[in-house]
Design a protein around this motif. Sequence first.
Motif, mmCIF file in Angstrom:
data_model
loop_
_atom_site.group_PDB
_atom_site.id
_atom_site.type_symbol
_atom_site.label_atom_id
_atom_site.label_comp_id
_atom_site.label_asym_id
_atom_site.label_seq_id
_atom_site.Cartn_x
_atom_site.Cartn_y
_atom_site.Cartn_z
ATOM 1 N N LEU A 1 54.583 -71.643 -31.238
ATOM 2 C CA LEU A 1 54.936 -73.048 -31.056
ATOM 3 C C LEU A 1 53.837 -73.950 -31.585
ATOM 4 O O LEU A 1 54.114 -74.947 -32.265
ATOM 5 N N TRP A 2 52.582 -73.604 -31.290
ATOM 6 C CA TRP A 2 51.457 -74.399 -31.780
ATOM 7 C C TRP A 2 51.438 -74.423 -33.312
ATOM 8 O O TRP A 2 51.265 -75.480 -33.919
ATOM 9 N N ALA A 3 51.622 -73.259 -33.913
ATOM 10 C CA ALA A 3 51.575 -73.169 -35.374
ATOM 11 C C ALA A 3 52.719 -73.942 -36.017
ATOM 12 O O ALA A 3 52.528 -74.632 -37.035
ATOM 13 N N ILE A 4 53.916 -73.861 -35.427
ATOM 14 C CA ILE A 4 55.054 -74.593 -35.982
ATOM 15 C C ILE A 4 54.816 -76.097 -35.879
ATOM 16 O O ILE A 4 55.047 -76.855 -36.832
ATOM 17 N N GLY A 5 54.350 -76.540 -34.707
ATOM 18 C CA GLY A 5 54.097 -77.967 -34.520
ATOM 19 C C GLY A 5 53.054 -78.494 -35.483
ATOM 20 O O GLY A 5 53.214 -79.566 -36.078
ATOM 21 N N MET A 6 51.971 -77.748 -35.674
ATOM 22 C CA MET A 6 50.924 -78.191 -36.588
ATOM 23 C C MET A 6 51.418 -78.170 -38.033
ATOM 24 O O MET A 6 51.076 -79.062 -38.836
ATOM 25 N N SER A 7 52.236 -77.183 -38.377
ATOM 26 C CA SER A 7 52.783 -77.118 -39.736
ATOM 27 C C SER A 7 53.682 -78.309 -40.030
ATOM 28 O O SER A 7 53.664 -78.861 -41.142
ATOM 29 N N VAL A 8 54.481 -78.714 -39.050
ATOM 30 C CA VAL A 8 55.354 -79.867 -39.234
ATOM 31 C C VAL A 8 54.531 -81.130 -39.471
ATOM 32 O O VAL A 8 54.871 -81.972 -40.310
ATOM 33 N N ARG A 9 53.432 -81.259 -38.763
ATOM 34 C CA ARG A 9 52.580 -82.432 -38.970
ATOM 35 C C ARG A 9 51.975 -82.461 -40.366
ATOM 36 O O ARG A 9 51.867 -83.509 -40.988
#
Length: 482
Positions: free
Chosen positions: A166-174
Amino acid sequence: MDAMSGDIDDDHDLPALRRPSTWDARFAPVMLHAPLVVIALFSYWLTDDPSTTLYISGAFAFVTYLALAAIETRRAPLWLSPLSFFFLWYSVELGPAAIHYAAKIADAEPIKFSVKIIHPDDFAPGYLVFLVGSFALHAGMQATRPLPERWDPQPPPGSASSFFILWAIGMSVRLFGHLVGGFGAIVGMVHWGSLAALSAYAITRGGTHRHTMSFWAVLAAGTIIEFASNLRSGSKAYLMYSFLPVIWMFVRERALRRWMPVLGATLALLYLGVIAPVVNASRYGPAAADDTPADRIIRTYTEGDYGESASVSGQAEHFFERGFEPTPVAFLYSEVERAGLRYGETMEYLAYAFVPRVFWEDKPGVSRGAWFNSYLGAAAHESESTTSVGQTATGELYWNFGIAGVILGLGVIGALFGLLWRLATLHPERDPVRQLLYISLTFSMIDMSEAGSTLVGLTYRAVVLGPALFLLDRAARQKAQA
């Protein structure tokens, strides 16, 4: 990221939970909210002075909303909830900020909204309409929200890998969200993924592992990365949200709670003395064509020249005025008085709002901020708007359907918030998808630029995250039975 399987120990001093099995238990906070609305309306009816109405209403709003925030904090296992955050935020906006405007009106200072000047006789009614809308939103949420049970067992914790994903997906979206912008609101839902994961880490691991160097290293690194990524947004609020995991841990743990005044004062000084003046100055300083908000903020900070933005008192006044949502409602109140209701004319975007951009590349914007800016006369055309101005959900509903539309519309929106909160449950920190939903709902409570766009956002969350949670829960039950 460390494993997230640590159980919460007694050091957290969780709020006492009671079983609310009656109508009174669900709607008692609404009954506390109601006298504020009655007092505000009577003060307007008994006096012709708008400043007096704002003085009286602002003082009562401050006390009432702080009391409601305290009640909701004690009712939520995580302390921070969509309603406690809402009441804490608006205790300032409808309290001291309203009193600030009352003083401006008493001193005959003009009330500015974009390029418009609002007449004092329209300002007090706009404040009252917003207050009524907030009450309707609260009542709707209380009708559907989850309530704590006497025995409220915590579900088993999610795996460390699921939260890291979840952390990696959220940071990638940013960082790379522009590459998948065609999915629109679906991508936007995971914007808070990194913050949700870090918050869950601080909540679940803080009590049992906060004495270890690895815990503090992960928390510090995560906060720094969160802050650095939020520089790209150029938003003061987003930058302050970076500290939410640390605040959450300090609030919930008894041993750390005594340090909350120090932490609160430090963050307040950081905001008023550094973040607010630097970000404000960066918006009006010289900039190259390819500059990003982060570039301008960093350059402004290193140069150290914040101009008139350096005053702490000036920043406090700017905070009161920039975020005072009854101001656009007051303007729209004057528009209704001048030209009548619009009966849905300004909400036609709902007809295409649910079509994903991946199927309609040139779909018009759902948010009406640029359009409203041009309507105010700050830009010749929507395409030429360089800023976005929110009508607020209350303002848009009043402009189209009057006070009845405000009460019904915000009641429905509140009920939808409550249903999604129920989907997130009272213990979202144990599940990455629920934690994401919980965080996004909490922040959305103070970010309703229009009623229609808020409705769209809530619907997308229900359509996408609802089935996802159903499938995840089903898989978990099948695994437990195997």
